[in-house]
Enzyme design. Structure first.
Site, PDB file in Angstrom:
ATOM      1  N   HIS A 179       9.750   5.134  -2.670  1.00 54.72           N
ATOM      2  CA  HIS A 179      10.154   3.928  -1.759  1.00 54.72           C
ATOM      3  C   HIS A 179      10.966   2.989  -2.510  1.00 54.72           C
ATOM      4  CE1 HIS A 179       7.328   5.741   0.882  1.00 54.72           C
ATOM      5  NE2 HIS A 179       6.251   5.484   0.152  1.00 54.72           N
ATOM      6  N   HIS A 228       7.223   7.844   4.887  1.00 55.72           N
ATOM      7  CA  HIS A 228       6.987   9.198   4.153  1.00 55.72           C
ATOM      8  C   HIS A 228       7.563  10.274   5.043  1.00 55.72           C
ATOM      9  CE1 HIS A 228       3.868   6.284   3.383  1.00 55.72           C
ATOM     10  NE2 HIS A 228       4.020   6.489   2.171  1.00 55.72           N
TER      11      HIS A 228
END
Lengths: 333, 333
Positions: B57, B219
């Site tokens: 991320h 995700h």
């Protein structure tokens, strides 16, 4: 093609509106012809530093407009040179008696259109000079240009020339430091995936699942060769060798290392590549004194990276470190 | 799968080495367990602000370590929660007598592991509190979590809590301001393409050429629904409506608008979407007083964007504007 756009014909102007809304204190946008202009331009007694080129490489150039860097950026359509009248409008909007320096990436259309604009502006009395950057060691001639292409080194050149102008260097002196940067900077890029130009609607090229384009241009134009995908250690070593052998960069040199994402590269891969480059340069006795890591000159969503090395001296370090306040580069303020 | 990596098992540590080399003055990296730690930690008398979670991320969280923001980040493997012992090590490396605040995104693994770490640290005498952020309005429960997911609001929370700690707010006061941010921030994301996790080697999901996942998680976990691709004007309006109806955000509110790239989105599209959001909010009488535009919480190379709105008050504006010196957010220095 899936993109977050409305009509492909409006992509550049609609994107500039977002840039203007997000960074109103630093820059303003003109829509016709499309320009990004430093909010407080023209700045009296300061050389105006202007660049531009096809859109699709953001943040280059509009994201580098602001105090300490560019006075204006002239965005063409995606991967298309801006017109001479747009460049001329940028000169008119930002140029004081101190004159203007045009920073031109070496693509045939850009060179012609910026040259024409410089002549038009000069005819109206402005003191305008141009420098052409051609830092890409990949190929001698390519789809969009004769001679080497201008790529990652442009970001460093715009920062350093912008800082020189901000310090009220004369036009001669800004031009001289710009030419020194151009002489001392080299780049190479690789692509794993192609970009898709909105008005084309299809990917610019195709690569097999195990292929990398070595020496890619920022418009997806071909590089030196297609090579099989290989571990990052080998790929980064291959890229660095292409650069260091070219200038050459040698043991004892002090450099700025710029590890650039072509747009779609995950940051985890970008920093991984940067770490390898730092290690390899240290092993070669080349000192990385400054670095820049991020997506600064892109090719839409293309996955891949480029590496740029600039040989530093004390003046270039000082100009690199000088404060800057633009959407994409900001420090010291 | 083509990626600029060596062994997929080494991606996180090798990437951290690049981060450490690029930002040595601001942070240091520990490799086992993997940690990113503010260079001058622990800072006496200052609450330590710590976050973490699965890698992939970036720049969240390691790129936000530095003065004015995080004291430590704890990166797990890609899309995998860090272990309790790693979180505990981050507490030990950075926590003075002023205590520590753990910022936890609401994913079941993260919540459990940070809770366990907090208990272990407390047993050794540290004053440790946790806050859980769950700003994603898309779905109530999802693949990785019970309850709403923590997404873009985390970036704003880390900046604001970090600024409060830098100003020597007490642990009670840092926790209180963090809880206020959590109460006032909402997000929604969309995906056009999937990410590919290095150790999986295949895209996380598939979308048809004309499909968008509305309400995507970071995700790649499913959102609310798959919708046909639509013009950006409609897509951004649909995203904003999901957020504004939720809190709700109303005429007269003053907000921070955060337009985030999921990683692979061309910047020209990101600013285009931002411009639309600014216009629509203005039409609704909601004042955008601060903004952030860029790839700050990503899902590897996923193409897509998220929008986050934070309702502001004077204190939150002051803390947002306070100087910060991290790899990914830097101003006032």
């Amino acid at each position: 093609m899936k993109k977050i756009i409305n009509d492909p014909a409006d992509v550049v102007v609609e994107s500039l509106r977002g840039l203007a809304a997000a960074h109103a204190g630093v820059l303003r946008v003109v829509e016709d012809p499309a320009l990004v202009v430093r909010a407080d331009a023209p700045v009296d007694g300061k050389v105006s530093v202007i660049s531009g080129g096809g859109s699709g490489h953001e943040p280059l150039h509009g994201g580098f407009v602001g105090p300490g860097m560019l006075d204006a950026a002239v965005p063409g359509a995606v991967f298309t040179s801006p017109t001479p009248d747009a460049v001329q409008a940028a000169v008119e909007a930002t140029t004081s008696a101190a004159g203007a320096l045009l920073i031109v990436k070496n693509y045939t259309g850009d060179v012609l259109n910026f040259e024409t604009a410089a002549e038009l502006a000069a005819a109206e009395g402005a003191d305008v000079r141009s420098v052409v950057i051609d830092d890409d060691v990949a190929v001698a001639d390519s789809t969009f240009t004769a001679g080497r292409r201008g790529v990652g080194g442009t970001v460093l050149l715009e920062k350093i020339a912008g800082a020189a102008a901000e310090r009220r260097y004369s036009l001669d002196a800004v031009e001289a430091v710009a030419r020194r940067v151009i002489g001392q900077v080299r780049s190479i890029g690789v692509a794993l995936t192609p970009p898709t130009v909105p008005h084309a609607g299809e990917p610019s090229f195709t690569l097999a699942d195990d292929e990398i384009e070595f020496g890619i241009g920022i418009h997806g134009e071909p590089g030196r060769e297609r090579i099989p995908a290989e571990p990052a250690d080998q790929l980064v070593a291959r890229m660095l060798a292409a650069i260091t052998e070219d200038l050459p960069f040698e043991r004892g040199d002090r450099v700025l290392l710029f590890t650039n994402s072509m747009g779609g590269t995950p940051q985890v891969e970008l920093y991984l590549a940067h770490g390898i480059a730092e290690r390899l340069l240290a092993e070669q006795g080349i000192t990385v004194a400054r670095r820049l890591v991020g997506p600064y000159i892109t090719s839409l969503e293309m996955q891949g990276i480029s590496l740029t090395l600039l040989k530093l001296d004390d003046e270039l370090v000082e100009l690199w470190d000088a404060w800057v306040n633009t959407p994409a580069l900001r420090w010291g303020v």
